[in-house]
Design an enzyme around this catalytic site. Structure first.
Site, PDB file in Angstrom:
ATOM      1  N   CYS A  76       0.040   1.257  12.126  1.00 55.66           N
ATOM      2  CA  CYS A  76       1.170   1.661  11.292  1.00 55.66           C
ATOM      3  C   CYS A  76       1.919   2.796  11.965  1.00 55.66           C
ATOM      4  CB  CYS A  76       0.678   2.147   9.926  1.00 55.66           C
ATOM      5  SG  CYS A  76      -0.252   0.903   9.077  1.00 55.66           S
ATOM      6  N   GLY A 114       0.812  -1.217   0.000  1.00 58.42           N
ATOM      7  CA  GLY A 114       0.000   0.000   0.000  1.00 58.42           C
ATOM      8  C   GLY A 114       0.843   1.265   0.000  1.00 58.42           C
ATOM      9  N   ASN A 125      -8.377   3.935   8.074  1.00 58.29           N
ATOM     10  CA  ASN A 125      -7.780   2.822   8.807  1.00 58.29           C
ATOM     11  C   ASN A 125      -7.971   2.905  10.317  1.00 58.29           C
ATOM     12  OD1 ASN A 125      -5.901   4.956   7.804  1.00 58.29           O
ATOM     13  ND2 ASN A 125      -4.642   4.161   9.442  1.00 58.29           N
TER      14      ASN A 125
HETATM   15  N1  PLP Z   1      -3.091   2.961   3.471  1.00 65.07           N
HETATM   16  C1  PLP Z   1      -3.891   2.570   4.464  1.00 65.07           C
HETATM   17  C2  PLP Z   1      -5.273   3.121   4.559  1.00 65.07           C
HETATM   18  C3  PLP Z   1      -3.439   1.637   5.403  1.00 65.07           C
HETATM   19  O1  PLP Z   1      -4.247   1.243   6.393  1.00 65.07           O
HETATM   20  C4  PLP Z   1      -2.108   1.138   5.291  1.00 65.07           C
HETATM   21  C5  PLP Z   1      -1.579   0.209   6.305  1.00 65.07           C
HETATM   22  O2  PLP Z   1      -2.081   0.117   7.397  1.00 65.07           O
HETATM   23  C6  PLP Z   1      -1.325   1.566   4.207  1.00 65.07           C
HETATM   24  C7  PLP Z   1      -1.848   2.477   3.320  1.00 65.07           C
HETATM   25  C8  PLP Z   1       0.050   1.028   4.001  1.00 65.07           C
HETATM   26  O3  PLP Z   1       0.015  -0.265   3.464  1.00 65.07           O
HETATM   27  P1  PLP Z   1       1.261  -1.261   3.548  1.00 65.07           P
HETATM   28  O4  PLP Z   1       1.303  -1.766   4.951  1.00 65.07           O
HETATM   29  O5  PLP Z   1       0.959  -2.340   2.572  1.00 65.07           O
HETATM   30  O6  PLP Z   1       2.465  -0.482   3.142  1.00 65.07           O
END
Ligand code: PLP
Length: 373
Positions: A322, A70, A149
């Site tokens: 995250c 992502g 998220n």
């Molecule tokens: N965008 C959103 C809405 C997310 O929730 C996350 C991860 O939690 C990401 C992007 C990032 O994704 P990745 O963990 O695959 O880098």
């Protein structure tokens, strides 16, 4: 005993996806770019994964570009505004985006582009009028997340996209929390780009994709070999790509059954918490990712709650996983104006298909025990 209730952070690998990975790691491990017959299977796997993934979101196979997840997909979408040399490079996004978008926007700002961060209402919903108001002749891209998220709120993507298109502006959506959880149809939404990440839908970590609508003018992201139609170089992670396709196909098949199950679990959890007479509020709109509950307990401490629940074998998160090193009040909770006496006591419980009624009752009981002790 462990109760995993942090599915918005990551999910367990689907067993079929695991089998698929093993095949391409241990047996069919040829480099998909090599011409000899041993690589045929890897090449076929890439082709077939693109077809499977495209079907799941109603795209064409050649509109799917594999990425490392992502974060990379989001960075590509945002930074493409800079790379393609267009004099227009301004961006409109929202205040509640994931840091993969927000920090990429900060980089773009340092290179001289203007970024407008539109606010949200108290449910976390972006108003069409706020997007309309900020579109100027210099705006190249509008990027609005499909679902948040932290609070799970789902945006009116089709309508927001239509506003952008009516002014000749490209539209990207970060659908990392939505793909594999709610039905997504890129043709119906009419978005130009969409980001997804496999580990959020029972695929492996470190793999994802960016959907780029045919004929969208966007520059390559990684220079090197000719992989991904010359747009994103690097030897393909065939095992993870093949596994991602299997995981997404399986999740999409189970969606119809999973959504009511998750909604039922949410209802039970809320009912149980009310039964214990706890003073809390549920953040976000009713139109949100099934199973995603952002709960703010009055005069409590989310951080303490998380650690005490952990001691009782329960995994939840405060704000966004995250961002666990960031102990500030989350930008999302701030943007939706959660009252001061509630905001610090916020946890995110994100349930998955394998969670049971007994488990959510146990979670509610554990929260009550901690808060009343
Ligand atoms: N965008 C959103 C809405 C997310 O929730 C996350 C991860 O939690 C990401 C992007 C990032 O994704 P990745 O963990 O695959 O880098």
């Amino acid at each position: 005993m462990r109760i995993y209730a942090d599915h918005a952070a990551t999910t367990q690998l689907d067993l079929d996806a695991f089998d698929e990975m093993k095949t391409f790691l241990l047996e069919e491990y040829g480099n998909a770019s090599q011409p000899y017959s041993f690589s045929r299977s890897a090449k076929e796997a890439l082709k077939s994964a693109r077809v499977t993934i495209a079907k799941c979101i109603n795209a064409e196979p050649e509109e799917i570009y594999f990425t490392s997840g992502g974060t990379e997909s989001d960075n590509w979408a945002i930074k493409s505004a800079l790379f393609d040399g267009d004099v227009r490079c301004d961006i409109i996004t929202s205040q509640i985006e994931h840091h993969a978008i927000l920090h990429a926007c900060h980089t773009v700002e340092q290179k001289g582009c203007h970024v407008e961060y539109v606010p949200v209402d108290t449910l976390g919903v972006i108003r069409l009028s706020d997007i309309k108001e900020h579109i100027t002749d210099k705006v190249k891209l509008v990027s609005i997340m499909y679902a948040n998220n932290e609070i799970g709120t789902i945006q009116q993507i089709k309508e927001l996209c239509s506003v952008a298109h009516s002014r000749g502006v490209l539209f990207h959506t970060d659908a990392v929390q939505a793909v594999g959880h709610v039905p997504i149809d890129v043709k119906e939404l009419d978005v130009d780009m969409l980001s997804a990440s496999a580990h959020k839908f029972n695929g492996p970590k470190g793999i994802g994709f960016l959907y780029i609508k045919k004929e969208t003018s966007i520059s390559p992201y990684i220079d090197g070999g000719a992989q991904e139609f010359g747009m994103r170089a690097g030897t393909e992670n065939v095992a993870s790509i093949a596994a991602m396709a299997v995981a997404l196909r399986n999740n999409c098949k189970k969606m119809e059954k999973n959504i009511p199950h998750l909604k039922k679990l949410e209802t039970i959890l809320i009912r149980e918490l009310h039964g214990y007479e706890l003073d809390f509020r549920c953040n976000g709109s009713d139109n949100r990712i099934p199973g995603n509950l952002s709960l703010s307990f009055r005069n409590a401490e989310g951080e303490m709650l998380l650690h005490r629940l952990d001691l009782m074998g329960i995994c939840v998160s405060t704000g966004s996983a995250c961002d666990s090193k960031n102990t500030k009040i989350s930008h999302v909770l701030e943007a939706i104006s959660v009252p001061q006496e509630y905001v610090v006591g916020t946890i995110r419980i994100s349930l998955g298909a394998e969670n049971t009624e007994e488990e959510v009752k146990y979670i509610a009981k554990a929260i009550c025990k901690i808060l009343k002790s």
